[in-house]
Design a protein around this motif. Structure first.
Motif, PDB file in Angstrom:
ATOM      1  N   CYS A  88     -36.215  97.442   5.559  1.00  0.00           N
ATOM      2  CA  CYS A  88     -35.742  96.746   6.759  1.00  0.00           C
ATOM      3  C   CYS A  88     -36.830  95.800   7.250  1.00  0.00           C
ATOM      4  O   CYS A  88     -38.028  96.095   7.131  1.00  0.00           O
ATOM      5  N   SER A  89     -36.419  94.673   7.822  1.00  0.00           N
ATOM      6  CA  SER A  89     -37.391  93.680   8.282  1.00  0.00           C
ATOM      7  C   SER A  89     -37.766  93.830   9.747  1.00  0.00           C
ATOM      8  O   SER A  89     -38.757  93.255  10.191  1.00  0.00           O
ATOM      9  N   TRP A  90     -36.990  94.578  10.522  1.00  0.00           N
ATOM     10  CA  TRP A  90     -37.234  94.606  11.967  1.00  0.00           C
ATOM     11  C   TRP A  90     -37.535  96.000  12.506  1.00  0.00           C
ATOM     12  O   TRP A  90     -37.583  96.196  13.723  1.00  0.00           O
ATOM     13  N   LEU A  91     -37.739  96.984  11.621  1.00  0.00           N
ATOM     14  CA  LEU A  91     -38.138  98.329  12.040  1.00  0.00           C
ATOM     15  C   LEU A  91     -39.576  98.609  11.624  1.00  0.00           C
ATOM     16  O   LEU A  91     -40.050  98.098  10.614  1.00  0.00           O
ATOM     17  N   THR A  92     -40.249  99.455  12.393  1.00  0.00           N
ATOM     18  CA  THR A  92     -41.614  99.833  12.067  1.00  0.00           C
ATOM     19  C   THR A  92     -41.611 100.908  10.985  1.00  0.00           C
ATOM     20  O   THR A  92     -40.579 101.515  10.672  1.00  0.00           O
ATOM     21  N   TYR A  93     -42.783 101.162  10.440  1.00  0.00           N
ATOM     22  CA  TYR A  93     -42.933 102.198   9.417  1.00  0.00           C
ATOM     23  C   TYR A  93     -42.515 103.558   9.964  1.00  0.00           C
ATOM     24  O   TYR A  93     -41.845 104.351   9.293  1.00  0.00           O
ATOM     25  N   THR A  94     -42.886 103.844  11.210  1.00  0.00           N
ATOM     26  CA  THR A  94     -42.523 105.121  11.831  1.00  0.00           C
ATOM     27  C   THR A  94     -41.008 105.266  11.946  1.00  0.00           C
ATOM     28  O   THR A  94     -40.440 106.336  11.680  1.00  0.00           O
TER      29      THR A  94
END
Length: 502
Positions: A88-94
């Motif tokens: 995904c391009s708009w979510l963080t790793y967490t």
């Protein structure tokens, strides 16, 4: 084929029938594939990006897709879950790690049943609620550091030439998801193009080399590039959704697909292309470009020039463009026209003086009397106004094309447009001199003078042996030589031999 393989095949066939080719791609060589999941957004959903002290918010209807790449082991679904990569391009790793763990829990809850469709439904409908994202998604700003108490957080959104993304690769057979993540990195499961950060690293990932950057000239930061990607995707999906939706035209009240309609940008009123195009053509033909507004009663919005061009074509748009510029200049009290016959260009006045200098032909003239500039002395007209004057204020165009364009503008324009042209050129000039000039030009182009009395004669049909209706002279239409008694021998041999029909 054992039961697991049969269930896998049935599941993949079901996915192919449910999703289109743009959403689901199957790897035919093995039980694997890729599913692009478009997350459902609530109404008035916004994406925000903080740049310094400024928080910019954009209303978004479509986010770029979550990409679920999966590989089904031989003992799926009875014993093992799918191995998968979540991008995904708009979510963080967490956030990606949390979604990955939840997908594992969903498989465990099925008790050994197929789970891919359930995963897709969860990601589409419930992923935002699960991540506690409701009406606002705030993208991490560039340079935002990773908190030490959150070792799995990834706060970078790097710009990649193919897809700006963060990737979580999971094998749900492992006992420790964290250990598996580390193992995946060590074995290269997270490729460099995904740019997932090591939990110990701080700060934002640097963008790729300029030769790989899709927007190198704009010098966007990674977060700005991500926001740009989201906005472009949102606009494209909105156009696609509009084209496939049926709307009622505000004029004919007939249902049309959006691909056959035009939506005005300011007021968002929708009309079919036929009705709005006909409305625009009538207004432009009549010269009423200021009246080319939304057909909805009481609405003053106007179609964009690009929309007008698509609706009326090149020829009428050229007239629209010219009239719009002319109308704009006419409304400007500090604009006059160069009085030279060969020019007529608009000139901006200096309010402190009547002196005007044409920037096209460099002619210096008095803005009050339209004569060569004579200094600060008294003038025939002390003040220039746009009120109709007894004589012409501006000379007629000198070229034939200019005269035709002016006459067409006057005869087909609205009453308001005609009054404006009469105030500029003079009513008598437009109704007599211009019409006479065009008539004389037509006569000159379509007739010849008798070689004996010089009466103008038009040839309609027949051979080139002509007789003047005024003096009776017989002559050759081709070369205008007189034809005397037995003069038809003129057509035997020579350049006029093929122009006589018996």
């Amino acid at each position: 084929m054992n039961a697991d393989l049969e269930e896998q095949e049935d599941e993949l066939l079901a996915l192919e029938s449910i999703f289109g080719s743009e959403e689901f791609v199957r790897n035919e060589s093995k039980s694997a594939g890729e599913i692009r999941v478009s997350v459902e957004l609530p109404a008035d959903f916004k994406v925000a990006l903080k740049e310094g002290e400024t928080l910019r918010q954009y209303e978004i209807s479509f986010l770029t897709a979550l990409v679920l790449t999966f590989d089904l082991p031989e003992d799926y679904p009875s014993c093992s879950p799918p191995s998968f990569t979540l991008t995904c391009s708009w979510l963080t790793y967490t956030q990606l790690a949390a979604l990955s763990a939840q997908l594992g829990d969903l498989y465990q809850a099925t008790g050994g049943a197929v789970v891919l469709f359930s995963w897709v439904q969860f990601l589409r409908e419930d992923s935002l609620k699960f991540l506690d994202i409701h009406s606002l998604l705030e993208l991490p700003s560039d340079g935002h550091s990773i908190p030490e108490d959150k070792p799995n957080a990834a706060t970078s959104h790097p710009c990649d030439s193919d897809l700006t993304s963060l990737t979580i690769q999971s094998d749900l057979n492992s006992e420790s998801n964290a250990d598996q993540q580390m193992s995946a990195k060590e074995e290269g499961a997270l490729p460099s193009s995904s740019s997932a950060l090591n939990p110990d690293e701080q700060g934002a990932a640097s963008p790729p080399d300029s030769k790989d950057d899709p927007l190198p000239a704009l010098s966007l930061t990674p977060s700005q590039a991500l926001m740009s990607q989201i906005l472009i995707h949102n606009a494209a999906q909105k156009r696609r959704a509009f084209a496939s939706t049926v709307f009622d035209c505000g004029v004919c009240f007939t249902g049309w697909l959006g691909s056959d309609c035009v939506q005005l940008l300011e007021c968002e009123h929708i009309f079919c292309q036929g009705c709005l195009g006909e409305f625009c053509k009538v207004q432009i033909t009549e010269g009423n470009v200021r009246g080319l507004t939304c057909p909805q009663t009481g609405c003053t919005s106007a179609p964009t020039p690009a929309q007008v061009k698509r609706l009326v074509g090149e020829e009428l748009f050229s007239r629209y463009d010219r009239l719009l510029l002319q109308s704009t200049l006419d409304c400007m009290p500090d604009v006059v026209y160069c009085p030279r016959l060969s020019c007529g260009s608009p000139v901006i006045l200096d309010k402190s003086s009547n002196a005007a200098l044409c920037s096209v032909c460099s002619f210096a003239f008095c803005a009050a009397c339209r004569k060569t500039y004579h200094g600060t002395g008294d003038c025939q007209r002390r003040k220039l106004t746009h009120v109709a004057l007894p004589g012409a204020c501006v000379d007629l165009p000198q070229s034939q094309e200019g005269m035709k364009a002016l006459w067409d503008d006057y005869t087909h324009g609205s009453k308001e447009r005609q009054r404006l042209l009469e105030s500029r050129y003079g009513r008598d000039t437009l109704r007599s001199s211009l019409e006479t000039g065009l008539s004389d030009q037509w006569v000159s182009n379509n007739s010849k003078a008798c070689p004996h009395c010089f009466w103008r004669i038009q040839k309609i049909s027949g051979c080139n042996a002509m007789r003047c209706g005024h003096c009776g002279q017989l002559f050759c239409w081709g070369c205008l030589d007189p034809l005397f008694k037995h003069g038809y021998g003129h057509f035997q041999g020579g350049s006029c031999s093929n122009s006589f029909a018996t």
